[in-house]
Design a protein around this motif. Structure first.
Motif, mmCIF file in Angstrom:
data_model
loop_
_atom_site.group_PDB
_atom_site.id
_atom_site.type_symbol
_atom_site.label_atom_id
_atom_site.label_comp_id
_atom_site.label_asym_id
_atom_site.label_seq_id
_atom_site.Cartn_x
_atom_site.Cartn_y
_atom_site.Cartn_z
ATOM 1 N N ARG A 1 54.333 22.971 46.689
ATOM 2 C CA ARG A 1 54.622 21.036 45.904
ATOM 3 C C ARG A 1 55.579 21.368 46.823
ATOM 4 N N SER A 2 56.252 20.143 47.617
ATOM 5 C CA SER A 2 56.915 20.011 48.274
ATOM 6 C C SER A 2 58.124 19.606 47.749
ATOM 7 N N SER A 3 59.666 19.139 48.263
ATOM 8 C CA SER A 3 60.203 19.270 47.639
ATOM 9 C C SER A 3 60.269 16.923 47.931
ATOM 10 N N ARG A 4 61.513 16.038 48.105
ATOM 11 C CA ARG A 4 60.817 14.545 48.205
ATOM 12 C C ARG A 4 60.474 14.175 49.758
ATOM 13 N N MET A 5 59.731 13.638 49.703
ATOM 14 C CA MET A 5 59.017 12.772 51.155
ATOM 15 C C MET A 5 58.560 11.566 50.944
ATOM 16 N N HIS A 6 58.321 11.047 52.145
ATOM 17 C CA HIS A 6 57.994 9.653 51.939
ATOM 18 C C HIS A 6 56.446 10.113 52.069
ATOM 19 N N LYS A 7 55.446 8.609 51.275
ATOM 20 C CA LYS A 7 54.455 9.652 51.475
ATOM 21 C C LYS A 7 53.613 8.582 52.400
ATOM 22 N N ALA A 8 53.801 8.340 53.650
ATOM 23 C CA ALA A 8 53.258 7.534 54.962
ATOM 24 C C ALA A 8 53.567 9.262 55.843
ATOM 25 N N ALA A 9 54.675 10.210 55.555
ATOM 26 C CA ALA A 9 54.446 11.378 56.489
ATOM 27 C C ALA A 9 52.783 12.093 56.836
ATOM 28 N N ARG A 10 53.137 12.228 58.188
ATOM 29 C CA ARG A 10 51.753 12.765 58.672
ATOM 30 C C ARG A 10 51.586 14.586 57.918
ATOM 31 N N ILE A 11 50.612 14.459 57.634
ATOM 32 C CA ILE A 11 49.770 16.466 57.227
ATOM 33 C C ILE A 11 48.827 16.912 58.290
ATOM 34 N N THR A 12 49.621 17.667 58.464
ATOM 35 C CA THR A 12 48.158 18.858 58.913
ATOM 36 C C THR A 12 48.170 20.165 58.665
ATOM 37 N N ILE A 13 46.808 20.319 58.640
ATOM 38 C CA ILE A 13 46.770 21.570 57.697
ATOM 39 C C ILE A 13 46.073 21.891 58.867
ATOM 40 N N GLU A 14 46.525 23.320 58.681
ATOM 41 C CA GLU A 14 45.260 24.565 59.875
ATOM 42 C C GLU A 14 44.751 25.556 59.931
ATOM 43 N N MET A 15 43.674 26.056 59.917
ATOM 44 C CA MET A 15 42.975 27.161 59.232
ATOM 45 C C MET A 15 43.223 27.760 60.494
ATOM 46 N N TRP A 16 43.849 29.115 60.973
ATOM 47 C CA TRP A 16 43.199 31.104 61.939
ATOM 48 C C TRP A 16 43.275 31.749 61.608
ATOM 49 N N ASP A 17 42.487 32.315 62.583
ATOM 50 C CA ASP A 17 42.323 33.498 62.753
ATOM 51 C C ASP A 17 43.721 35.009 63.133
ATOM 52 N N GLU A 18 43.285 35.661 62.122
ATOM 53 C CA GLU A 18 44.749 36.307 62.496
ATOM 54 C C GLU A 18 44.525 37.329 63.210
ATOM 55 N N ASP A 19 45.094 38.411 64.339
ATOM 56 C CA ASP A 19 44.640 38.774 65.336
ATOM 57 C C ASP A 19 43.160 38.707 65.488
ATOM 58 N N SER A 20 43.178 37.417 66.330
ATOM 59 C CA SER A 20 41.505 37.654 66.665
ATOM 60 C C SER A 20 40.369 38.395 67.390
ATOM 61 N N GLY A 21 41.850 38.417 68.547
ATOM 62 C CA GLY A 21 40.537 38.939 69.707
ATOM 63 C C GLY A 21 41.216 40.715 69.816
ATOM 64 N N TRP A 22 40.787 41.387 70.785
ATOM 65 C CA TRP A 22 40.846 42.415 71.062
ATOM 66 C C TRP A 22 42.167 43.304 71.298
ATOM 67 N N THR B 1 59.499 3.267 45.092
ATOM 68 C CA THR B 1 60.320 3.834 46.206
ATOM 69 C C THR B 1 59.599 4.082 47.838
ATOM 70 N N GLY B 2 58.395 4.422 47.714
ATOM 71 C CA GLY B 2 57.733 4.507 49.159
ATOM 72 C C GLY B 2 57.823 6.469 49.100
ATOM 73 N N TYR B 3 58.975 7.121 48.408
ATOM 74 C CA TYR B 3 58.916 8.502 48.469
ATOM 75 C C TYR B 3 58.361 8.449 46.534
ATOM 76 N N GLY B 4 58.682 10.331 46.912
ATOM 77 C CA GLY B 4 57.905 11.680 46.158
ATOM 78 C C GLY B 4 57.656 12.489 45.952
ATOM 79 N N TRP B 5 56.960 13.246 45.413
ATOM 80 C CA TRP B 5 56.655 14.574 45.498
ATOM 81 C C TRP B 5 54.921 14.952 45.593
ATOM 82 N N TRP B 6 54.905 15.633 46.483
ATOM 83 C CA TRP B 6 52.942 15.931 46.437
ATOM 84 C C TRP B 6 52.949 17.622 46.470
ATOM 85 N N THR B 7 51.729 17.266 46.105
ATOM 86 C CA THR B 7 51.356 18.580 45.807
ATOM 87 C C THR B 7 50.376 19.024 45.752
ATOM 88 N N ILE B 8 49.826 20.151 46.374
ATOM 89 C CA ILE B 8 48.446 20.363 46.853
ATOM 90 C C ILE B 8 47.503 22.259 46.870
#
Length: 482
Positions: free
Chosen positions: A406-427, A345-352
């Motif tokens: 593990r996602s709920s039902r979603m479209h396979k063409a969805a835009r995915i963004t993954i970010e890495m952050w540094d917590e409380d990085s500054g003084w 269908t174009g939809y499904g479930w994504w696991t990362i």
């Protein structure tokens, strides 16, 4: 750190201790079925292969000529029947196997209902095959009626496996031996069916239906078998095995992976030892094969797990190879080339699985902290909405997360963004600093789960593994693993 280096040196010096004794492994494909049954299934498939190697089978056309050569077909068919009956077993045997393989009571009742139907169909098939003895005085019309009865019974059995909502798709290890044994019988029966009732044989396409079903069961059986493996650390705490399983499953069927287990690069030792102070090891247990291996140290864990899992995958796929080939011989090219599954269908479930990272600087190349290493965490976004955030790993350049989303039902063409952050990085508690942003798609993540940063001598890095399960119009639910 010095302890780990010394241990690594010892592993190199005493290399013969570091490898699995592969040739001593005795594999079975399912826990509840004896090794002897696997042998009998292979023998049955071999009988069928020998039959198809006969020249008269290859060149004879459907019609009266086929009927004249019908007598030799009975012997191999009769030889394969007991194998299917053994795979089913007695009422007591298959109920015990269902208790072992299906913990959910509702699903077990559903499986018992289907097994009763399979058992009844096999009793009817056995009686009718006995009536096809060429020494018995049956008219052609009677033999056609008998073949029709056998055909109906086989169709009923194959349908129980082929349906999208089949209980055997949720628990493929329960039904796999029956499916493999059935393939040998069906591949022979279609030739006999063509001789007596050619219109029925061409109209039903029973072998093509089974051919497609085998292709569909192969990957879900591999995944179910891999989930039988148990992985724990030195204190007995279970380790999430989704990431190595995803990596093993992401390889294509034609891609090379361990097929002999005689590979010196797989660092495992036979047997798991008790906790040994500073030495951290991972214990890999395979309850199906009744084996266990000590991965010794965490940094060697994945070399051991991947190699073992790849070989388990090879074993299961090898079990499907002959049935697919044999049933394919009796399926027309036109039917065989139809899609194995209906259109998604174009939809499904994504696991990362977010495995680990390297965290050195912020997005502009500045060090995370004047007095220590980074405090990294990962965010996951779907179409700009944050859906998951890992725990923060404090004061380390090499954070290990081991967390899964593990996602709920979603479209396979969805835009995915993954970010890495540094917590409380500054003084003095300044805002968290972005270290790495990854704009990607599901397809890209499944094929390559690693992203490198672009700035600094020590580049940032995110390591993941993803899998995608399509949704089909039949509303097939994801497999339930036990």
């Amino acid at each position: 750190m010095s302890t780990i280096r010394i241990a690594c040196i010892l592993m190199v010096i005493t290399g013969t201790l570091a490898w699995i004794p592969y040739r001593n492994i005795e594999f079975v494909l399912t826990e509840s079925f004896p090794k002897q049954l696997e042998v009998r299934i292979n023998q049955s498939l071999q009988v069928t292969k020998h039959f198809f190697e006969r020249k008269e089978v290859e060149v004879t056309v459907i019609g009266e000529t086929r009927i004249l050569k019908f007598v030799p077909y009975i012997a191999p068919m009769v030889a394969t029947l007991p194998v299917i009956q053994d795979a089913i077993g007695t009422d007591y045997q298959w109920k015990r196997r269902l208790e072992w393989g299906i913990s959910d009571a509702k699903h077990r009742r559903e499986a018992e209902h289907d097994m009763l139907g399979i058992e009844a169909s096999m009793r009817m098939i056995t009686r009718n095959i006995a009536n096809l003895d060429p020494n018995k005085n049956f008219s052609s019309e009677s033999k056609m009626a008998i073949v029709h009865e056998v055909h109906t019974g086989l169709c009923d059995i194959v349908t129980k496996f082929a349906q999208r909502q089949s209980i055997f798709r949720k628990y493929p290890l329960v039904g796999m031996p029956i499916l493999l044994a059935l393939s040998s019988f069906v591949s022979l029966f279609v030739y006999m069916e063509s001789a007596f009732v050619p219109d029925l044989a061409r109209g039903s396409l029973i072998s093509c239906k089974l051919y497609k079903t085998l292709f569909e069961y192969r990957p879900i059986t591999v995944e179910a078998r891999l989930h039988r493996l148990e992985i724990v650390d030195s204190m007995g705490t279970p380790i999430n095995k989704r990431q190595p399983i995803n990596q093993v499953l992401s390889k294509s069927f034609s891609e090379h992976y361990n097929q002999t287990m005689d590979n010196g690069s797989i660092r495992c030792r036979g047997g798991c030892r008790p906790f040994e102070g500073e030495y951290v090891y991972v214990c890999l247990r395979d309850p199906v094969a009744r084996t266990e291996y000590d991965c010794h140290m965490r940094h060697e864990m994945y070399g051991c797990l991947f190699g073992y899992m790849e070989y388990v995958r090879y074993r299961v796929e090898s079990a499907f190879a002959d049935p697919i080939k044999l049933v394919g011989k009796t399926c027309s090219d036109e039917a065989r080339n139809q899609p194995v599954q209906s259109t998604p269908t174009g939809y499904g479930w994504w696991t990362i699985m977010i495995h680990g990272a390297e965290a050195h600087t912020d997005l502009y190349g500045n060090v995370c902290d004047d007095w220590g290493a980074c405090d990294a965490y990962i965010k996951v976004f779907i179409d700009g909405k944050e859906v998951f955030r890992t725990e923060c790993r404090v004061n380390t350049h090499m954070p290990y997360f081991g967390e899964q989303y593990r996602s709920s039902r979603m479209h396979k063409a969805a835009r995915i963004t993954i970010e890495m952050w540094d917590e409380d990085s500054g003084w003095m508690g300044s805002p968290d600093a972005l270290m790495l942003r990854w704009e990607t798609t599901i397809d890209q993540l499944v094929s390559n789960g690693i992203k490198w940063g672009e700035r600094g001598y020590w580049k940032n890095k995110i390591v993941t593994a993803s899998s995608w399960k399509d949704e089909y119009p039949e509303t097939f639910h994801p497999m339930i693993l036990t």
